[in-house]
Design a protein around this motif. Structure first.
Motif, mmCIF file in Angstrom:
data_model
loop_
_atom_site.group_PDB
_atom_site.id
_atom_site.type_symbol
_atom_site.label_atom_id
_atom_site.label_comp_id
_atom_site.label_asym_id
_atom_site.label_seq_id
_atom_site.Cartn_x
_atom_site.Cartn_y
_atom_site.Cartn_z
ATOM 1 N N LEU A 194 71.986 77.229 44.353
ATOM 2 C CA LEU A 194 72.527 78.279 43.491
ATOM 3 C C LEU A 194 71.522 79.413 43.432
ATOM 4 C CD1 LEU A 194 70.914 78.360 40.511
ATOM 5 C CD2 LEU A 194 72.270 76.345 40.087
ATOM 6 N N THR A 195 72.028 80.585 43.127
ATOM 7 C CA THR A 195 71.151 81.722 42.854
ATOM 8 C C THR A 195 71.114 81.919 41.344
ATOM 9 O OG1 THR A 195 73.026 83.188 43.200
ATOM 10 C CG2 THR A 195 71.525 82.887 45.037
ATOM 11 N N PHE A 196 69.944 82.237 40.827
ATOM 12 C CA PHE A 196 69.751 82.263 39.385
ATOM 13 C C PHE A 196 70.729 83.185 38.676
ATOM 14 C CE2 PHE A 196 66.918 79.165 39.275
ATOM 15 C CZ PHE A 196 65.573 79.404 39.126
ATOM 16 N N TYR A 253 75.564 70.898 26.318
ATOM 17 C CA TYR A 253 76.825 70.958 27.053
ATOM 18 C C TYR A 253 77.095 72.335 27.642
ATOM 19 C CZ TYR A 253 78.889 72.869 22.702
ATOM 20 O OH TYR A 253 79.166 73.613 21.577
ATOM 21 N N ASP A 254 76.250 73.312 27.288
ATOM 22 C CA ASP A 254 76.378 74.633 27.896
ATOM 23 C C ASP A 254 75.710 74.690 29.270
ATOM 24 O OD1 ASP A 254 76.372 77.077 25.144
ATOM 25 O OD2 ASP A 254 77.923 75.769 25.976
ATOM 26 N N TYR A 255 75.050 73.619 29.661
ATOM 27 C CA TYR A 255 74.325 73.594 30.925
ATOM 28 C C TYR A 255 75.023 72.646 31.897
ATOM 29 C CZ TYR A 255 70.764 76.079 28.340
ATOM 30 O OH TYR A 255 70.091 77.018 27.591
ATOM 31 N N ASP A 256 75.195 73.130 33.108
ATOM 32 C CA ASP A 256 75.976 72.395 34.101
ATOM 33 C C ASP A 256 75.121 71.523 35.014
ATOM 34 O OD1 ASP A 256 77.399 75.558 34.230
ATOM 35 O OD2 ASP A 256 78.477 73.829 33.408
ATOM 36 N N TYR A 257 73.904 71.928 35.230
ATOM 37 C CA TYR A 257 73.032 71.213 36.168
ATOM 38 C C TYR A 257 71.699 70.898 35.500
ATOM 39 C CZ TYR A 257 76.424 73.347 39.316
ATOM 40 O OH TYR A 257 77.586 73.743 39.915
ATOM 41 N N TRP A 258 71.172 69.726 35.824
ATOM 42 C CA TRP A 258 69.937 69.256 35.217
ATOM 43 C C TRP A 258 69.002 68.703 36.284
ATOM 44 C CZ3 TRP A 258 68.782 69.307 29.946
ATOM 45 C CH2 TRP A 258 69.815 69.750 29.119
ATOM 46 N N GLU A 264 75.045 71.561 47.546
ATOM 47 C CA GLU A 264 74.658 70.742 46.407
ATOM 48 C C GLU A 264 73.564 71.453 45.613
ATOM 49 O OE1 GLU A 264 72.876 67.075 47.478
ATOM 50 O OE2 GLU A 264 72.787 66.313 45.427
ATOM 51 N N VAL A 265 73.773 71.521 44.305
ATOM 52 C CA VAL A 265 72.784 72.155 43.439
ATOM 53 C C VAL A 265 71.707 71.140 43.072
ATOM 54 C CG1 VAL A 265 72.395 73.237 41.206
ATOM 55 C CG2 VAL A 265 74.474 73.766 42.506
#
Length: 127
Positions: free
Chosen positions: A27-29, A112-117, A1-2
């Protein structure tokens, strides 16, 4: 889980400084872009800055250029936003976000270009 977790927000007087941190897990950057956004009461969320982990490209909103500095510690999976010369209009909830790929000069501000917040951290600048 991110998970993205912001920290470092708080109350500061105008002219003061704060350093926000965005710590990522799951995640890794590389090869993500990590962006900072903010949302003030009654306003839409806006892009503040971003850094591309794979190519090191950095962008800032005009309103923060010369005052904010974004940096990344890839080994620690943490991105920082150093905020100096803070103004009352910088008051907002600050969010970090991760999106796959390198940022583009015109589209890095698009949510919308970002997947995780992350959940956000409150920054309040008093006059």
């Amino acid at each position: 889980e991110v998970q993205l977790v912001e920290s470092g927000g708080g109350l500061v007087q105008a002219g003061g400084s704060l350093r926000l941190a965005c710590a990522a897990s799951g995640l890794t950057f590389n090869p993500y872009t990590i962006g900072w956004f903010r949302q003030a009461p009654g306003k839409e969320r806006e892009g503040v800055s971003c850094i591309g982990s794979s190519d090191g490209s950095i962008y800032y909103a005009d309103s923060v250029k010369g005052r904010f500095t974004i940096s990344s510690d890839n080994a620690e999976n943490t991105v920082y936003l150093q905020m100096n010369s803070l103004k009352p209009e910088d008051t907002a909830v600050y969010y970090c976000a991760a999106g796959l790929g390198s940022p583009h000069i015109t589209t890095w501000v698009l949510e919308y270009d970002y997947d995780y917040w992350g959940q956000g951290t409150q920054v309040t600048v008093s006059s």
